[in-house]
Scaffold this motif. Structure first.
Motif, PDB file in Angstrom:
ATOM      1  N   LYS A  23     121.947   9.464 130.669  1.00 56.83           N
ATOM      2  CA  LYS A  23     120.932   8.491 131.399  1.00 56.83           C
ATOM      3  C   LYS A  23     119.853   9.186 132.046  1.00 56.83           C
ATOM      4  N   MET A  38     124.777  -3.251 133.905  1.00 56.52           N
ATOM      5  CA  MET A  38     124.768  -2.053 134.254  1.00 56.52           C
ATOM      6  C   MET A  38     124.563  -1.784 135.820  1.00 56.52           C
ATOM      7  N   ASP A  54     120.603   5.072 136.307  1.00 63.88           N
ATOM      8  CA  ASP A  54     121.462   4.000 136.037  1.00 63.88           C
ATOM      9  C   ASP A  54     120.496   2.569 135.786  1.00 63.88           C
ATOM     10  N   VAL A  55     119.809   2.495 136.810  1.00 66.14           N
ATOM     11  CA  VAL A  55     119.039   1.205 136.950  1.00 66.14           C
ATOM     12  C   VAL A  55     117.815   1.081 136.001  1.00 66.14           C
ATOM     13  N   ALA A  68     118.524   1.530 132.480  1.00 68.34           N
ATOM     14  CA  ALA A  68     119.140   0.299 131.641  1.00 68.34           C
ATOM     15  C   ALA A  68     118.084  -0.690 131.681  1.00 68.34           C
ATOM     16  N   ALA A  77     120.550  -4.801 135.428  1.00 70.78           N
ATOM     17  CA  ALA A  77     120.918  -3.675 136.062  1.00 70.78           C
ATOM     18  C   ALA A  77     121.012  -4.114 137.595  1.00 70.78           C
TER      19      ALA A  77
END
Length: 227
Positions: free
Chosen positions: A159, A181, A189-190, A193, A200
């Motif tokens: 990621k 997510m 992560d955010v 995604a 997310a």
């Protein structure tokens, strides 16, 4: 949210309390070999250095081995603590061995997973190392909640690369329109995604993100009001 069937979680700093578990692991190491080090002071310095090293690792600017060495070396440098490279290497080995033995989760993690388990398919997407993450999930008692575990070693990328999300969705046999997510890292992560086309939510326990452009929660149980 009635279209959501699959929820993907990050593990470290999202469900599994990395910082508190690090204190326990380092405390064991220092009491045995470096008793003059104050563990809480060490981890306070180590935590942001570790995060910075992980960001470099996520975009392949440092290797796995450099990550494990540099986060310790830089912390000892800030503390002005004299230590050999050999000792740092041994601490790195011991830390990875001891860290997953601890099982502190963020407040509400198990309650949330229990709530979601009967309603959605739950999954993990992590940049962490496969064997270590597996032990964390098992020892903290949450392994059984997840249908699939995607890590960067399996996917071949980390990621925020879109291919790790593609890999995770394929493994879960779902699609991004029906998935969400949840993670603590705005970039990995955010944004990762979102760039992939997936909804997310940022887990921002310390409320440090001031952007109004992302969905966020400060406590895991807030998710019960959203999904």
């Amino acid at each position: 949210m009635n279209t959501i069937t699959d929820i993907f979680f990050d593990l470290d700093h999202t469900l599994w309390d990395f910082d508190k578990n690090s204190v326990l692991a380092f405390d064991k190491i220092f009491k045995a070999n470096h008793p003059t080090i104050d563990t809480n002071q060490f981890v306070e310095i180590y935590a942001p250095i570790n995060q910075a090293c992980w960001k470099l690792y996520q975009v392949d600017k440092i290797t796995h081995e450099e990550l494990r060495y540099q986060r310790l070396k830089q912390t000892f440098d800030v503390l002005n603590y004299t230590i050999s490279n050999e000792e740092i290497d041994q601490i790195s080995v011991d830390y990875i061995e001891f860290l997953p033995d601890n099982n502190l989760l963020f407040d509400g993690a198990k309650e949330l997973l229990e709530y979601l388990f009967s309603k959605y398919n739950l999954h993990i997407i992590t940049n962490g190392f496969a064997e270590v993450q597996s032990r964390k999930l098992k020892n903290s008692g949450i392994e059984s909640y997840f249908k699939t575990i995607t890590n960067s070693e399996k996917a071949g990328v980390k990621k925020p690369h879109r291919n790790i999300f593609e890999f995770a969705l394929s493994l879960a046999k779902t699609n991004k329109e029906n998935s969400i997510m949840i993670g603590d890292c705005i970039e990995a992560d955010v944004q990762g995604a979102i760039n992939f086309g997936m909804r997310a939510i940022l887990f921002d326990e310390k409320n440090t993100n001031t952007s109004n452009n992302v969905e966020k929660i400060n406590h895991l149980l807030e998710l019960k009001k959203i999904i």
